[in-house]
Design an enzyme around this catalytic site. Sequence first.
Site, mmCIF file in Angstrom:
data_model
loop_
_atom_site.group_PDB
_atom_site.id
_atom_site.type_symbol
_atom_site.label_atom_id
_atom_site.label_comp_id
_atom_site.label_asym_id
_atom_site.label_seq_id
_atom_site.Cartn_x
_atom_site.Cartn_y
_atom_site.Cartn_z
ATOM 1 N N GLU A 242 0.850 -1.200 0.000
ATOM 2 C CA GLU A 242 0.000 0.000 0.000
ATOM 3 C C GLU A 242 0.881 1.243 0.000
ATOM 4 O O GLU A 242 2.043 1.193 0.430
ATOM 5 C CB GLU A 242 -0.908 -0.072 1.247
ATOM 6 C CG GLU A 242 -1.724 1.154 1.578
ATOM 7 C CD GLU A 242 -2.777 1.495 0.535
ATOM 8 O OE1 GLU A 242 -2.405 1.708 -0.635
ATOM 9 O OE2 GLU A 242 -3.961 1.591 0.915
ATOM 10 N N ASP A 243 0.334 2.354 -0.483
ATOM 11 C CA ASP A 243 1.117 3.598 -0.475
ATOM 12 C C ASP A 243 1.196 4.161 0.943
ATOM 13 O O ASP A 243 2.260 4.241 1.537
ATOM 14 C CB ASP A 243 0.567 4.620 -1.482
ATOM 15 C CG ASP A 243 -0.912 4.961 -1.279
ATOM 16 O OD1 ASP A 243 -1.573 4.353 -0.412
ATOM 17 O OD2 ASP A 243 -1.411 5.848 -1.998
ATOM 18 N N ASP B 157 -3.179 5.638 6.656
ATOM 19 C CA ASP B 157 -3.446 6.891 7.368
ATOM 20 C C ASP B 157 -4.454 6.599 8.488
ATOM 21 O O ASP B 157 -4.053 6.123 9.559
ATOM 22 C CB ASP B 157 -3.959 7.906 6.337
ATOM 23 C CG ASP B 157 -4.161 9.298 6.898
ATOM 24 O OD1 ASP B 157 -3.630 9.585 7.979
ATOM 25 O OD2 ASP B 157 -4.855 10.115 6.261
ATOM 26 N N PHE C 192 0.704 16.118 4.286
ATOM 27 C CA PHE C 192 0.104 15.566 3.069
ATOM 28 C C PHE C 192 1.189 15.374 2.020
ATOM 29 O O PHE C 192 1.850 16.316 1.600
ATOM 30 C CB PHE C 192 -1.017 16.459 2.527
ATOM 31 C CG PHE C 192 -1.815 15.735 1.489
ATOM 32 C CD1 PHE C 192 -2.865 14.909 1.854
ATOM 33 C CD2 PHE C 192 -1.467 15.819 0.142
ATOM 34 C CE1 PHE C 192 -3.569 14.172 0.900
ATOM 35 C CE2 PHE C 192 -2.171 15.086 -0.819
ATOM 36 C CZ PHE C 192 -3.223 14.269 -0.433
ATOM 37 N N ARG D 196 1.662 12.135 -9.295
ATOM 38 C CA ARG D 196 2.015 10.714 -9.099
ATOM 39 C C ARG D 196 3.357 10.364 -9.729
ATOM 40 O O ARG D 196 4.035 9.459 -9.266
ATOM 41 C CB ARG D 196 0.945 9.805 -9.723
ATOM 42 C CG ARG D 196 -0.378 9.781 -8.983
ATOM 43 C CD ARG D 196 -1.187 8.570 -9.433
ATOM 44 N NE ARG D 196 -2.602 8.673 -9.105
ATOM 45 C CZ ARG D 196 -3.133 8.298 -7.933
ATOM 46 N NH1 ARG D 196 -2.364 7.837 -6.982
ATOM 47 N NH2 ARG D 196 -4.427 8.413 -7.720
HETATM 48 P P1 IMP Z 1 -6.764 5.649 5.101
HETATM 49 O O1 IMP Z 1 -7.160 6.930 5.803
HETATM 50 O O2 IMP Z 1 -5.738 4.881 5.893
HETATM 51 O O3 IMP Z 1 -7.970 4.829 4.732
HETATM 52 O O4 IMP Z 1 -6.015 6.092 3.759
HETATM 53 C C1 IMP Z 1 -6.595 5.887 2.533
HETATM 54 C C2 IMP Z 1 -5.751 6.365 1.389
HETATM 55 O O5 IMP Z 1 -5.719 7.780 1.382
HETATM 56 C C3 IMP Z 1 -4.285 5.968 1.347
HETATM 57 O O6 IMP Z 1 -4.073 4.664 0.914
HETATM 58 C C4 IMP Z 1 -3.790 6.960 0.324
HETATM 59 O O7 IMP Z 1 -4.068 6.498 -0.989
HETATM 60 C C5 IMP Z 1 -4.603 8.188 0.659
HETATM 61 N N1 IMP Z 1 -3.776 9.101 1.455
HETATM 62 C C6 IMP Z 1 -3.677 9.219 2.799
HETATM 63 N N2 IMP Z 1 -2.777 10.162 3.142
HETATM 64 C C7 IMP Z 1 -2.278 10.637 1.960
HETATM 65 C C8 IMP Z 1 -1.278 11.620 1.625
HETATM 66 O O8 IMP Z 1 -0.623 12.243 2.478
HETATM 67 N N3 IMP Z 1 -1.048 11.826 0.297
HETATM 68 C C9 IMP Z 1 -1.709 11.147 -0.689
HETATM 69 N N4 IMP Z 1 -2.632 10.218 -0.421
HETATM 70 C C10 IMP Z 1 -2.919 9.971 0.887
HETATM 71 MG MG MG Z 2 -4.007 4.081 -1.227
#
Ligand code: IMP
Ligand code: MG
Length: 184
Positions: A103-104, A107, A156, A169
Amino acid sequence: MACATDAGKLEEIYSQGQIAERIAYLAKEIARIYGDEPVVAVCVLKGAFAFFSDLVRAIDNPHLEVDFVRLSSYGMNSESSKHVIFSKDLETDIRNKHVLIVEDIVDSGYSMRFLLDQLLVRQPLSLRIAALVDKRERRSANVLVDFAGFVLESGFLVGYGLDYAERYRALPNICELKFVAAGE
Ligand code: IMP
Ligand code: MG
């Protein structure tokens, strides 16, 4: 490095060299854990594409397969991130196989929790997570990252697969996007 864009200011947080160094380290750790056993590496599109591509090529395992999922959050309010669906599911049957989710960013953890729950019922032999960035400040769901590229409290990030409204990207490094208020 800093440069102004119409969305805000970009400041490099992790250079190409730092990213490559961390990936080499993670790949060794991952290869050590799985040995020569078959493992399905699952790329979470779109954000993980760059990390995934570099990581799987650095893992020394002749029995590594790749597959791809895409998740979408839906709804209109800030709670909406809790509602996640597959917009693309796996094609591989993962029953009795080791699975490594790539995963990237983790968060809040809601997307990852959804994915873990969906994959766990398919009875993989093991299920682990590699995340380029483990961002901890807003973590609400119960998710532990097994292999973290970088650990960060907040900010971010864009670049190296990460986007802001589909932009940035393709940047080779990871930058923090500092939003500027209108008129600034
Ligand atoms: P979650 O809040 O853990 O569900 O995060 C969901 C998705 O939000 C991550 O997999 C990213 O694709 C995107 N995301 C969260 N933080 C960032 C950021 O700082 N930059 C870009 N995408 C983000
Ligand atoms: Mg993601």
